[in-house]
Write an enzyme that holds these catalytic residues in place. Structure first.
Site, PDB file in Angstrom:
ATOM      1  N   GLU A   1       0.713  -1.118   0.019  1.00 53.60           N
ATOM      2  CA  GLU A   1      -0.047  -0.002  -0.008  1.00 53.60           C
ATOM      3  C   GLU A   1       0.786   1.140  -0.092  1.00 53.60           C
ATOM      4  O   GLU A   1       0.560   2.096  -0.742  1.00 53.60           O
ATOM      5  CB  GLU A   1      -0.750  -0.140   1.321  1.00 53.60           C
ATOM      6  CG  GLU A   1      -2.281   0.936   1.170  1.00 53.60           C
ATOM      7  CD  GLU A   1      -3.221   0.513   2.208  1.00 53.60           C
ATOM      8  OE1 GLU A   1      -2.858  -0.433   3.201  1.00 53.60           O
ATOM      9  OE2 GLU A   1      -4.177   1.193   2.133  1.00 53.60           O
TER      10      GLU A   1
ATOM     11  N   GLU B   1       2.264   1.603  -3.538  1.00 59.19           N
ATOM     12  CA  GLU B   1       1.210   2.037  -4.528  1.00 59.19           C
ATOM     13  C   GLU B   1       0.779   3.548  -4.188  1.00 59.19           C
ATOM     14  O   GLU B   1       0.777   4.196  -5.027  1.00 59.19           O
ATOM     15  CB  GLU B   1      -0.142   1.248  -4.072  1.00 59.19           C
ATOM     16  CG  GLU B   1      -1.469   1.566  -4.792  1.00 59.19           C
ATOM     17  CD  GLU B   1      -2.573   1.038  -4.679  1.00 59.19           C
ATOM     18  OE1 GLU B   1      -2.627   0.098  -3.495  1.00 59.19           O
ATOM     19  OE2 GLU B   1      -3.801   1.461  -4.925  1.00 59.19           O
TER      20      GLU B   1
ATOM     21  N   CYS C   1      -8.355  -1.741   4.117  1.00 61.44           N
ATOM     22  CA  CYS C   1      -8.093  -3.044   4.815  1.00 61.44           C
ATOM     23  C   CYS C   1      -9.226  -3.277   5.692  1.00 61.44           C
ATOM     24  O   CYS C   1      -9.517  -4.373   6.180  1.00 61.44           O
ATOM     25  CB  CYS C   1      -6.848  -2.794   5.778  1.00 61.44           C
ATOM     26  SG  CYS C   1      -6.707  -1.238   6.507  1.00 61.44           S
TER      27      CYS C   1
ATOM     28  N   SER D   1      -7.495   1.637  -2.123  1.00 60.81           N
ATOM     29  CA  SER D   1      -6.301   1.028  -2.478  1.00 60.81           C
ATOM     30  C   SER D   1      -6.504  -0.315  -3.057  1.00 60.81           C
ATOM     31  O   SER D   1      -7.375  -0.970  -2.650  1.00 60.81           O
ATOM     32  CB  SER D   1      -5.220   1.005  -1.317  1.00 60.81           C
ATOM     33  OG  SER D   1      -4.513  -0.113  -1.334  1.00 60.81           O
TER      34      SER D   1
ATOM     35  N   LYS E   1     -15.086  -9.310   8.843  1.00 58.61           N
ATOM     36  CA  LYS E   1     -14.028 -10.236   8.332  1.00 58.61           C
ATOM     37  C   LYS E   1     -14.827 -11.573   7.751  1.00 58.61           C
ATOM     38  O   LYS E   1     -13.981 -12.295   6.897  1.00 58.61           O
ATOM     39  CB  LYS E   1     -13.057 -10.296   9.229  1.00 58.61           C
ATOM     40  CG  LYS E   1     -12.060  -9.054   9.448  1.00 58.61           C
ATOM     41  CD  LYS E   1     -11.009  -8.617   8.296  1.00 58.61           C
ATOM     42  CE  LYS E   1     -10.397  -7.724   8.433  1.00 58.61           C
ATOM     43  NZ  LYS E   1      -9.567  -7.177   7.330  1.00 58.61           N
TER      44      LYS E   1
ATOM     45  N   GLU F   1     -15.686 -10.737   4.344  1.00 62.57           N
ATOM     46  CA  GLU F   1     -14.530 -10.529   3.508  1.00 62.57           C
ATOM     47  C   GLU F   1     -13.906 -11.907   3.138  1.00 62.57           C
ATOM     48  O   GLU F   1     -13.781 -12.377   2.000  1.00 62.57           O
ATOM     49  CB  GLU F   1     -13.441  -9.730   4.227  1.00 62.57           C
ATOM     50  CG  GLU F   1     -12.219  -9.478   3.188  1.00 62.57           C
ATOM     51  CD  GLU F   1     -11.386  -8.633   3.917  1.00 62.57           C
ATOM     52  OE1 GLU F   1     -10.714  -9.230   5.201  1.00 62.57           O
ATOM     53  OE2 GLU F   1     -10.712  -7.737   3.439  1.00 62.57           O
TER      54      GLU F   1
ATOM     55  N   GLU G   1     -13.793 -13.480  -4.737  1.00 55.72           N
ATOM     56  CA  GLU G   1     -12.428 -13.272  -5.446  1.00 55.72           C
ATOM     57  C   GLU G   1     -10.946 -13.518  -4.457  1.00 55.72           C
ATOM     58  O   GLU G   1      -9.948 -13.439  -4.992  1.00 55.72           O
ATOM     59  CB  GLU G   1     -12.450 -11.777  -5.784  1.00 55.72           C
ATOM     60  CG  GLU G   1     -12.421 -10.543  -4.730  1.00 55.72           C
ATOM     61  CD  GLU G   1     -13.803 -10.129  -4.351  1.00 55.72           C
ATOM     62  OE1 GLU G   1     -14.802 -10.870  -4.570  1.00 55.72           O
ATOM     63  OE2 GLU G   1     -14.162  -8.954  -4.058  1.00 55.72           O
TER      64      GLU G   1
ATOM     65  N   CYS H   1     -10.283  -1.027  14.657  1.00 56.79           N
ATOM     66  CA  CYS H   1     -10.598  -2.641  15.079  1.00 56.79           C
ATOM     67  C   CYS H   1     -10.639  -2.718  16.434  1.00 56.79           C
ATOM     68  O   CYS H   1     -10.972  -3.788  17.005  1.00 56.79           O
ATOM     69  CB  CYS H   1      -9.297  -3.260  14.548  1.00 56.79           C
ATOM     70  SG  CYS H   1      -9.340  -3.272  12.764  1.00 56.79           S
TER      71      CYS H   1
HETATM   72 FE1  HC1 Z   1      -8.115  -5.035  11.633  1.00 55.22          FE
HETATM   73 FE2  HC1 Z   1      -6.619  -5.207   9.828  1.00 55.22          FE
HETATM   74  S1  HC1 Z   1      -6.271  -3.718  11.596  1.00 55.22           S
HETATM   75  S2  HC1 Z   1      -8.495  -4.481   9.697  1.00 55.22           S
HETATM   76  O1  HC1 Z   1      -9.004  -3.731  12.359  1.00 55.22           O
HETATM   77  O2  HC1 Z   1      -5.949  -3.918   8.629  1.00 55.22           O
HETATM   78  O3  HC1 Z   1     -10.299  -6.762  11.822  1.00 55.22           O
HETATM   79  O4  HC1 Z   1      -7.155  -5.788  14.332  1.00 55.22           O
HETATM   80  O5  HC1 Z   1      -6.873  -7.606  11.373  1.00 55.22           O
HETATM   81  O6  HC1 Z   1      -7.005  -7.389   7.802  1.00 55.22           O
HETATM   82  O7  HC1 Z   1      -3.858  -6.335  10.533  1.00 55.22           O
HETATM   83  C1  HC1 Z   1      -9.504  -6.016  11.815  1.00 55.22           C
HETATM   84  C2  HC1 Z   1      -7.657  -5.366  13.569  1.00 55.22           C
HETATM   85  C3  HC1 Z   1      -6.907  -6.528  11.144  1.00 55.22           C
HETATM   86  C4  HC1 Z   1      -6.608  -6.762   8.552  1.00 55.22           C
HETATM   87  C5  HC1 Z   1      -4.720  -5.889  10.264  1.00 55.22           C
END
Ligand code: HC1
Ligand code: SF4
Length: 579
Positions: A282, A285, A308, A328, A367, A370, A375, A512
């Protein structure tokens, strides 16, 4: 100021203070099921609906709801007279007459506010056997909505509509058929929900809950043909201890690793490693985009927006699809970890990716969604097989009779367990961009940073900004946490008025650390502050604090990936967003 007496004690409060707040300021807890005050966020849910908080006021015939009644000079209030307690019990019994009594099999058992208040009121039988609701249970990949348990407190609506500004939830119908639903009463999965999970965080019962995927984890652990790998998100280690009686913000990294080993995971790795990898991709990028932008390229999308947080990505896809190219293309650390575990690491072990099961432990409900996105799979085999949230891990630890507080500390396995302080601070709002600046600055200027911490990017203000000087190039940064705050920044981007080059967004208030899968924190910012402080403390104590200095990351690029944002890295670590 106004003077009044509550439970024979005098108190002075500002005009306009409710009896509920006045009592709270004296340490008197009046129970309530619907009232919710998120002081730092400046929001209150106060429909006066549950009527549990009634009190007796001298000289008044009727009992009064303390959440709605303002204090007046000389008022004499009593919070637990026989009349008050009888009324509370009756209200409670009426609520319970249409509430499933399956506490033993409810995933909120032990955390449910309805259960706690019923217990405190000494309710031992339900006198009124009313008709029971028979709503169908709505299961999405992240959130389960069971309206048979809803008590119409409306906290979820306030959270989703006022704070997150998603507007997915609304009350429908009246009387016995009343429920919280979505537009056109679609399933959650077909609604505008971003799966941030904040409605789950404030639901006092179990009407909204996280999808439970503990059993598939147990099945994988019991299967001798599978290599089962855990990855733990940065924010989990600051909150897991809460479910075992620790103070808010207690870091339990070492105990968490030991617990995962005792559960039977073959490898215990760290999502923080993948956070370092995300920064490499990132950060590179960002420099590429900035380079094009500064050379006058009209096509390049600036500001670049971090990607993220899956709740935030969903929010952009649903509400601002025209801005999806500002996101991103770097996958989130969770997904980068899965992609590397099932390629680089599986190849190192000499096993087929289908025999590797990656389980992520996340503070987040989005998550789960996700991980299930098509994909992020290769020929139908997902990079992350199962995602569980912090509270689910706590349940698994109890299930396996592990005495968490007595566990010794242990270290993550290598090579995917080594992380820098930059990876650690991802878990709090502002952390991703601070980590990215540490690396992007040094890659761009080729000079070492004099001061590693960018304290100007820290804190819990809903929207923050800062400018970092990259050797004469002022890089303007915007940060938002909570989707309502994010909306303000995105509206600016949409109208072409955004002053920023890069924007970090986390969907949950606090980032998070305040995720929908964390031990419940009732929107208390003091708890979030302690969790954030724990992460900054861990960062300070790490020997390496910049992602590009992580030796295992350097080895991964040398042995396998080539250059950051190069062809192989692109194939494995980046994604793109569709209509
Ligand atoms: Fe997160 Fe991440 S910080 S998004 O808040 O970018 O869930 O803890 O795991 O994937 O590293 C969440 C936290 C986490 C991702 C990272
Ligand atoms: Fe709204 Fe978030 Fe709950 Fe979805 S998960 S209904 S977006 S608060």
């Amino acid at each position: 100021k106004i003077k009044l007496t509550i439970d024979n004690r005098e108190v002075e409060v500002l005009k306009g203070t409710t009896i509920l707040d006045a009592a709270k300021s004296m340490g008197i807890r009046i129970p309530t099921l619907c009232h919710m005050k998120l002081e730092d966020l400046n929001y209150e849910n106060n429909p006066g609906a549950c009527r549990i908080c009634v009190v007796e006021i001298e000289g008044r015939r009727n009992l009064a709801p303390s959440c709605k009644m303002e204090c007046t000079e000389g008022m004499v209030v009593r919070t637990h007279t026989p009349r008050v307690m009888n009324a509370r019990k009756t209200v409670m019994e009426l609520i319970l007459s249409n509430h499933p009594a399956g506490c033993l099999t409810c995933s909120s058992n032990g955390y449910c506010e309805l259960q706690t208040i019923a217990h405190d009121l000494g309710i031992r039988e339900i006198r009124y056997q009313g008709e029971q609701s028979t709503f169908e249970i709505d299961r999405s990949p992240s959130i389960v909505r069971n309206m048979n348990k809803c008590i119409m407190c409306r906290r979820c609506e306030t959270m989703c509509n006022s704070i997150q500004t998603v507007g997915a939830l609304t009350a429908v119908h009246r009387g016995f058929n009343a429920a919280v639903s979505t537009a056109f009463e679609r399933d959650i999965a077909g609604s505008t929900c971003s799966y941030c999970g904040q409605c789950v965080s404030v639901c006092p019962v179990n009407a909204l809950s996280g999808r439970n995927t503990q059993q598939p984890v147990l099945d994988a652990l019991a299967d001798p043909t599978k290599i089962v790998i855990a990855q733990t998100a940065p924010a989990v280690r600051t909150a897991l201890g809460r479910d075992f009686g620790c103070e808010p913000g207690t870091l339990v990294t070492g105990k968490m690793v030991s617990a995962l080993r005792q559960l039977g995971f073959d490898y215990v790795f760290d999502t923080d490693f993948a956070a370092d990898l995300t920064i490499m991709e990132e950060g590179t990028e960002l420099l590429q985009r900035l380079g094009k932008y500064l050379s006058g390229d009209q096509e390049v999308k600036i500001p670049m927006m971090t990607s993220c947080c899956p709740g935030w990505v969903s929010f952009v896809e649903q509400h601002f699809p025209e801005l999806r190219d500002n996101l991103s293309t770097a996958k989130s650390p969770q997904q980068m970890f899965g992609a590397i575990a099932k390629s680089y690491f599986a190849e190192k072990l000499g096993v087929d990716r289908k025999n590797v099961v990656v389980v992520s432990i996340m503070p987040c409900l989005a998550k789960k969604y996700e991980a299930s996105r098509p994909e992020f799979a290769v020929e139908g085999n997902p990079d992350v097989d199962i995602s569980i949230y912090t509270r689910e891990l706590a349940r698994l630890i109890r299930y396996a009779n592990i005495n968490f507080n007595e566990l010794p500390d242990s270290d993550f396995d290598h090579p995917l367990g080594e992380s820098t302080g930059a990876g650690v601070i991802f878990g709090t709002t502002g952390g991703v961009i601070e980590a990215a600046c540490r690396t992007a600055y040094e890659l761009y200027t080729r000079k070492p940073l004099e001061k590693i911490e960018f304290k100007e990017l820290r804190g819990l203000e809903g929207i923050r900004s800062g400018t970092i000087n990259f050797d004469g190039v002022p890089v303007k940064i915007g940060i938002a946490h909570g989707l309502g705050n994010a909306r303000k920044l995105v509206e600016e981007v949409k109208s072409g008025k955004s002053p920023y080059h890069v924007i970090e967004v986390m969907a949950c208030p606090g980032g998070c650390i305040g995720g929908g899968g964390q031990p419940f924190h009732q929107g208390r910012m003091d708890v979030l502050r302690k969790r954030a402080a724990a992460l900054y403390n861990e960062d300070e104590n790490k020997p390496i604090r910049k992602s590009h200095e992580n030796p295992y990351i350097q080895q991964l690029y040398k042995e396998y990936l080539g250059e950051p944002c190069g062809p192989k890295a692109h194939k494995l670590l980046h994604t793109h967003y569709f209509d």
